[in-house]
Design an enzyme around this catalytic site. Structure first.
Site: not given
Length: 200
Positions: A40, A45-47, A50
């Site tokens: 998401k 974690g995704c930030t 990225a």
């Protein structure tokens, strides 16, 4: 569907990125593609993942790779996420999660005792011929991008190279054992021939 195996053709797809551009995998033939699936936009974690890809983006490009991020978020969400963190690569909107399914990374997940369907964090390295060169099926964010860079610098077949290196010492070992055996056998024959000569 199961995760595509190394050496198999990567499933083709066409999705829109955060700017509304169509991105088709088969059009990237001739380049290495780092296809990473994440759950998401704008979550911790995704930030971090990225931003790691962002920070190493020029190094990944130098290694001949194109980075594509994929999540079920729509293009609007992707645009906000990309703008907020200055992400220089396409984020693809897999809103119907068909691509995630074709790569075997869509399934049941659990969080705080709640089960739901979602994307498993995974990365696929696709080689210049459109085949799966390496799979990271359950990604731990820390150090992941560096691992991808090492694989790219060592060639897409880095995993295949490791067993070759492990086998090399094993081949040398029997050769060393065989040599002493030949030396032991040789001295035994010489005294046997000399003994009859002394009796004459």
């Amino acid at each position: 569907m199961p995760i595509p195996r190394t050496g198999n053709p990567a499933p083709d797809f066409q999705l829109q990125d955060q700017n509304g551009n169509d991105v088709k995998l088969s059009q990237l033939r001739g380049k290495n593609v780092v296809l990473y699936f994440y759950p998401k936009d704008d979550t911790p974690g995704c930030t971090r993942e990225a931003c790691d890809f962002r920070d190493e983006h020029s190094a990944l490009q130098e290694a001949g790779a194109v980075v594509l991020g994929v999540s079920p978020d729509d293009t609007r969400s992707h645009q906000k996420f990309a703008t907020k963190f200055s992400l220089p690569f396409p984020l693809l909107a897999d809103t119907g999660h068909q691509v995630a399914e074709s790569y075997g990374v869509w399934g049941e997940k659990s969080l705080y005792g709640r089960t739901f369907m979602g994307i498993t964090r995974a990365t696929f390295l696709i080689d210049t011929e459109g085949k799966v060169a390496r799979v990271w099926p359950k990604v731990k964010v820390q150090g992941h991008v560096q691992d991808i860079l090492q694989t790219l610098k060592g060639g897409a077949g880095a995993e295949e190279g490791e067993p070759v290196q492990k086998k090399a010492p094993a081949k040398k070992a029997p050769a060393k054992k065989a040599a002493p055996a030949a030396r032991i056998a040789a001295p035994k024959k010489t005294p046997a021939k000399k003994a009859p000569a002394r009796r004459k």
